[in-house]
Design a protein around this motif. Structure first.
Motif, PDB file in Angstrom:
ATOM      1  N   GLY A  96       6.382  72.663  36.939  1.00  0.00           N
ATOM      2  CA  GLY A  96       6.465  72.570  35.485  1.00  0.00           C
ATOM      3  C   GLY A  96       7.300  71.400  35.016  1.00  0.00           C
ATOM      4  N   SER A  97       8.050  70.780  35.944  1.00  0.00           N
ATOM      5  CA  SER A  97       8.879  69.626  35.589  1.00  0.00           C
ATOM      6  C   SER A  97       8.044  68.355  35.516  1.00  0.00           C
ATOM      7  CB  SER A  97       9.983  69.427  36.634  1.00  0.00           C
ATOM      8  OG  SER A  97      10.861  70.525  36.675  1.00  0.00           O
ATOM      9  N   GLN A  98       8.538  67.405  34.733  1.00  0.00           N
ATOM     10  CA  GLN A  98       7.948  66.080  34.688  1.00  0.00           C
ATOM     11  C   GLN A  98       8.560  65.260  35.825  1.00  0.00           C
ATOM     12  OE1 GLN A  98       5.507  64.859  32.521  1.00  0.00           O
ATOM     13  NE2 GLN A  98       5.328  67.009  31.912  1.00  0.00           N
ATOM     14  N   VAL A  99       7.716  64.659  36.653  1.00  0.00           N
ATOM     15  CA  VAL A  99       8.210  63.879  37.792  1.00  0.00           C
ATOM     16  C   VAL A  99       7.650  62.464  37.731  1.00  0.00           C
ATOM     17  CG1 VAL A  99       8.488  65.891  39.294  1.00  0.00           C
ATOM     18  CG2 VAL A  99       6.301  64.667  39.251  1.00  0.00           C
ATOM     19  N   SER A 100       8.406  61.534  38.304  1.00  0.00           N
ATOM     20  CA  SER A 100       7.946  60.154  38.444  1.00  0.00           C
ATOM     21  C   SER A 100       7.463  59.965  39.872  1.00  0.00           C
ATOM     22  CB  SER A 100       9.078  59.172  38.133  1.00  0.00           C
ATOM     23  OG  SER A 100       9.511  59.304  36.792  1.00  0.00           O
ATOM     24  N   VAL A 101       6.275  59.392  40.011  1.00  0.00           N
ATOM     25  CA  VAL A 101       5.652  59.271  41.326  1.00  0.00           C
ATOM     26  C   VAL A 101       5.242  57.830  41.567  1.00  0.00           C
ATOM     27  CG1 VAL A 101       3.748  60.026  42.793  1.00  0.00           C
ATOM     28  CG2 VAL A 101       4.786  61.632  41.169  1.00  0.00           C
ATOM     29  N   ALA A 102       5.649  57.288  42.718  1.00  0.00           N
ATOM     30  CA  ALA A 102       5.182  55.962  43.125  1.00  0.00           C
ATOM     31  C   ALA A 102       3.747  56.101  43.615  1.00  0.00           C
ATOM     32  CB  ALA A 102       6.077  55.416  44.235  1.00  0.00           C
ATOM     33  N   THR A 103       2.813  55.447  42.941  1.00  0.00           N
ATOM     34  CA  THR A 103       1.403  55.654  43.257  1.00  0.00           C
ATOM     35  C   THR A 103       0.582  54.402  42.997  1.00  0.00           C
ATOM     36  OG1 THR A 103      -0.526  57.048  42.759  1.00  0.00           O
ATOM     37  CG2 THR A 103       0.951  56.541  40.937  1.00  0.00           C
ATOM     38  N   GLY A 104      -0.558  54.373  43.643  1.00  0.00           N
ATOM     39  CA  GLY A 104      -1.487  53.276  43.410  1.00  0.00           C
ATOM     40  C   GLY A 104      -2.769  53.767  42.776  1.00  0.00           C
ATOM     41  N   THR A 105      -2.791  55.041  42.350  1.00  0.00           N
ATOM     42  CA  THR A 105      -3.963  55.602  41.687  1.00  0.00           C
ATOM     43  C   THR A 105      -3.521  56.459  40.504  1.00  0.00           C
ATOM     44  OG1 THR A 105      -3.973  57.577  43.105  1.00  0.00           O
ATOM     45  CG2 THR A 105      -5.288  55.682  43.838  1.00  0.00           C
ATOM     46  N   VAL A 106      -4.438  56.673  39.584  1.00  0.00           N
ATOM     47  CA  VAL A 106      -4.170  57.518  38.424  1.00  0.00           C
ATOM     48  C   VAL A 106      -5.479  58.172  37.994  1.00  0.00           C
ATOM     49  CG1 VAL A 106      -4.559  55.668  36.744  1.00  0.00           C
ATOM     50  CG2 VAL A 106      -3.077  57.603  36.140  1.00  0.00           C
ATOM     51  N   ARG A 107      -5.367  59.404  37.496  1.00  0.00           N
ATOM     52  CA  ARG A 107      -6.537  60.107  36.989  1.00  0.00           C
ATOM     53  C   ARG A 107      -6.440  60.188  35.470  1.00  0.00           C
ATOM     54  NH1 ARG A 107      -7.048  65.365  41.056  1.00  0.00           N
ATOM     55  NH2 ARG A 107      -7.493  64.195  42.978  1.00  0.00           N
ATOM     56  N   LEU A 108      -7.492  59.755  34.811  1.00  0.00           N
ATOM     57  CA  LEU A 108      -7.525  59.789  33.349  1.00  0.00           C
ATOM     58  C   LEU A 108      -8.502  60.857  32.880  1.00  0.00           C
ATOM     59  CD1 LEU A 108      -7.584  55.949  32.593  1.00  0.00           C
ATOM     60  CD2 LEU A 108      -5.609  57.465  32.808  1.00  0.00           C
ATOM     61  N   ASP A 109      -8.079  61.633  31.876  1.00  0.00           N
ATOM     62  CA  ASP A 109      -8.942  62.678  31.324  1.00  0.00           C
ATOM     63  C   ASP A 109      -8.969  62.649  29.804  1.00  0.00           C
ATOM     64  OD1 ASP A 109      -6.421  63.506  30.739  1.00  0.00           O
ATOM     65  OD2 ASP A 109      -6.506  65.395  31.842  1.00  0.00           O
ATOM     66  N   GLY A 110      -8.577  61.502  29.239  1.00  0.00           N
ATOM     67  CA  GLY A 110      -8.569  61.364  27.785  1.00  0.00           C
ATOM     68  C   GLY A 110      -7.187  61.359  27.187  1.00  0.00           C
ATOM     69  N   ASP A 111      -6.204  61.973  27.871  1.00  0.00           N
ATOM     70  CA  ASP A 111      -4.836  61.991  27.367  1.00  0.00           C
ATOM     71  C   ASP A 111      -4.079  60.732  27.785  1.00  0.00           C
ATOM     72  OD1 ASP A 111      -5.213  64.491  26.242  1.00  0.00           O
ATOM     73  OD2 ASP A 111      -4.598  65.541  28.084  1.00  0.00           O
ATOM     74  N   LYS A 112      -3.056  60.404  27.023  1.00  0.00           N
ATOM     75  CA  LYS A 112      -2.238  59.245  27.359  1.00  0.00           C
ATOM     76  C   LYS A 112      -1.420  59.516  28.624  1.00  0.00           C
ATOM     77  CE  LYS A 112      -1.687  57.665  22.558  1.00  0.00           C
ATOM     78  NZ  LYS A 112      -0.702  57.334  21.481  1.00  0.00           N
ATOM     79  N   VAL A 113      -1.222  58.468  29.400  1.00  0.00           N
ATOM     80  CA  VAL A 113      -0.433  58.547  30.637  1.00  0.00           C
ATOM     81  C   VAL A 113       0.662  57.498  30.563  1.00  0.00           C
ATOM     82  CG1 VAL A 113      -0.449  58.303  33.150  1.00  0.00           C
ATOM     83  CG2 VAL A 113      -2.397  59.358  31.989  1.00  0.00           C
ATOM     84  N   SER A 114       1.882  57.894  30.861  1.00  0.00           N
ATOM     85  CA  SER A 114       3.010  56.953  30.809  1.00  0.00           C
ATOM     86  C   SER A 114       3.552  56.704  32.204  1.00  0.00           C
ATOM     87  CB  SER A 114       4.121  57.498  29.910  1.00  0.00           C
ATOM     88  OG  SER A 114       4.613  58.729  30.417  1.00  0.00           O
ATOM     89  N   GLY A 115       4.298  55.625  32.324  1.00  0.00           N
ATOM     90  CA  GLY A 115       4.899  55.270  33.609  1.00  0.00           C
ATOM     91  C   GLY A 115       5.751  54.034  33.466  1.00  0.00           C
ATOM     92  N   SER A 116       6.096  53.439  34.587  1.00  0.00           N
ATOM     93  CA  SER A 116       6.940  52.245  34.584  1.00  0.00           C
ATOM     94  C   SER A 116       6.543  51.319  35.725  1.00  0.00           C
ATOM     95  CB  SER A 116       8.425  52.617  34.734  1.00  0.00           C
ATOM     96  OG  SER A 116       8.861  53.427  33.662  1.00  0.00           O
ATOM     97  N   VAL A 117       6.738  50.030  35.478  1.00  0.00           N
ATOM     98  CA  VAL A 117       6.594  49.028  36.528  1.00  0.00           C
ATOM     99  C   VAL A 117       8.006  48.635  36.948  1.00  0.00           C
ATOM    100  CG1 VAL A 117       5.779  46.712  37.103  1.00  0.00           C
ATOM    101  CG2 VAL A 117       4.410  48.181  35.607  1.00  0.00           C
ATOM    102  N   MET A 118       8.304  48.753  38.237  1.00  0.00           N
ATOM    103  CA  MET A 118       9.661  48.506  38.726  1.00  0.00           C
ATOM    104  C   MET A 118       9.809  47.030  39.118  1.00  0.00           C
ATOM    105  SD  MET A 118      10.423  51.532  38.136  1.00  0.00           S
ATOM    106  CE  MET A 118      12.163  51.446  38.593  1.00  0.00           C
ATOM    107  N   LEU A 119      10.350  46.241  38.192  1.00  0.00           N
ATOM    108  CA  LEU A 119      10.497  44.803  38.415  1.00  0.00           C
ATOM    109  C   LEU A 119      11.786  44.501  39.174  1.00  0.00           C
ATOM    110  CD1 LEU A 119       9.485  43.525  34.851  1.00  0.00           C
ATOM    111  CD2 LEU A 119       8.070  43.486  36.925  1.00  0.00           C
ATOM    112  N   SER A 120      11.678  43.746  40.250  1.00  0.00           N
ATOM    113  CA  SER A 120      12.868  43.335  41.005  1.00  0.00           C
ATOM    114  C   SER A 120      13.503  42.099  40.382  1.00  0.00           C
ATOM    115  CB  SER A 120      12.490  43.037  42.456  1.00  0.00           C
ATOM    116  OG  SER A 120      11.485  42.033  42.524  1.00  0.00           O
TER     117      SER A 120
END
Length: 231
Positions: A96-120
């Protein structure tokens, strides 16, 4: 006579070591078998040229070492199972918690998806590239940003993206491909057939626990109430 009996003993012990049934037998059975072989070797040695007693001591020492290694292996296996169970319980408490996941894929179903790009390092122009099953690439231009987490939002409706799975890649101004993290809800935790732990995360799918980069907490009661439809 000594040579033949010694060779017979070595063959028997070598065969026992390679026999899967013998190695899987309880340690007391292995000890009894070893003792019988050792007694047979002593009885059949040449009385005029007896074996060096240190050989028997070395053999007993090897048996003790083997039993110690077997005990250590069993202890490690038990500890690994216990740690795995604790991991499942700990992860289960986070469902039930919101988690941040390092991933190279995403599934879209019409809802907005948020995330971050980790710039060095700072990037004057960063692009987020989504590629669908049809091979078509869709780019999202992100604003200039210094080192650290550059947030983004994927709005499928605004971008005209159909529901489905997309590969996800970020490209910084210097040509590097920084890590992309997507935020999603942890929906379930389960054990795999191989004994590992798998997490089901919304907008991503099943992942290994090592892919999680952060726990962002659960939705508050007010948020849950706001999301709950009323009659």
């Amino acid at each position: 006579m000594q040579t033949s009996s010694t060779n017979l003993f070595n063959k028997n012990t070598a065969g026992a070591a390679s026999d899967k049934v013998a190695t899987s037998a309880p340690s007391n059975e292995n000890r009894d078998m070893f003792t019988k072989l050792l007694v047979a070797q002593i009885r059949n040695q040449d009385p005029l040229s007896p074996s060096d007693p240190t050989q028997f001591v070395n053999q007993l020492s090897q048996l003790s070492q083997t039993e110690a290694l077997q005990s250590l292996a069993q202890t490690n296996s038990t500890s690994a199972s216990l740690l795995q169970s604790l991991q499942v319980l700990a992860m289960g408490a986070q469902v039930g918690s919101q988690v941040s996941v390092a991933t190279g894929t995403v599934r879209l179903d019409g809802d907005k998806v948020s995330g971050s790009v980790m710039l060095s390092a700072g990037s004057a122009a960063t692009k987020l590239v989504l590629t669908g099953a049809d091979g078509a690439a869709h780019e999202i231009a992100l604003p200039p940003h210094g080192p650290g987490a550059l947030p983004f939002t994927i709005d499928p409706a605004a971008l005209g993206l159909a529901a489905g799975s997309y590969t996800l890649q970020a490209l910084a101004a210097d040509g590097t491909a920084p890590q992309v993290e997507v935020t999603g809800r942890l929906d379930s935790v389960r054990m795999s057939a191989s004994g590992g732990v798998l997490l089901q995360v919304a907008n991503i799918g099943e992942i290994d626990p090592s892919a999680i980069t952060g726990f962002n907490g659960k939705a508050g009661a007010a948020q849950v109430a706001a999301l709950t439809p009323t009659n």
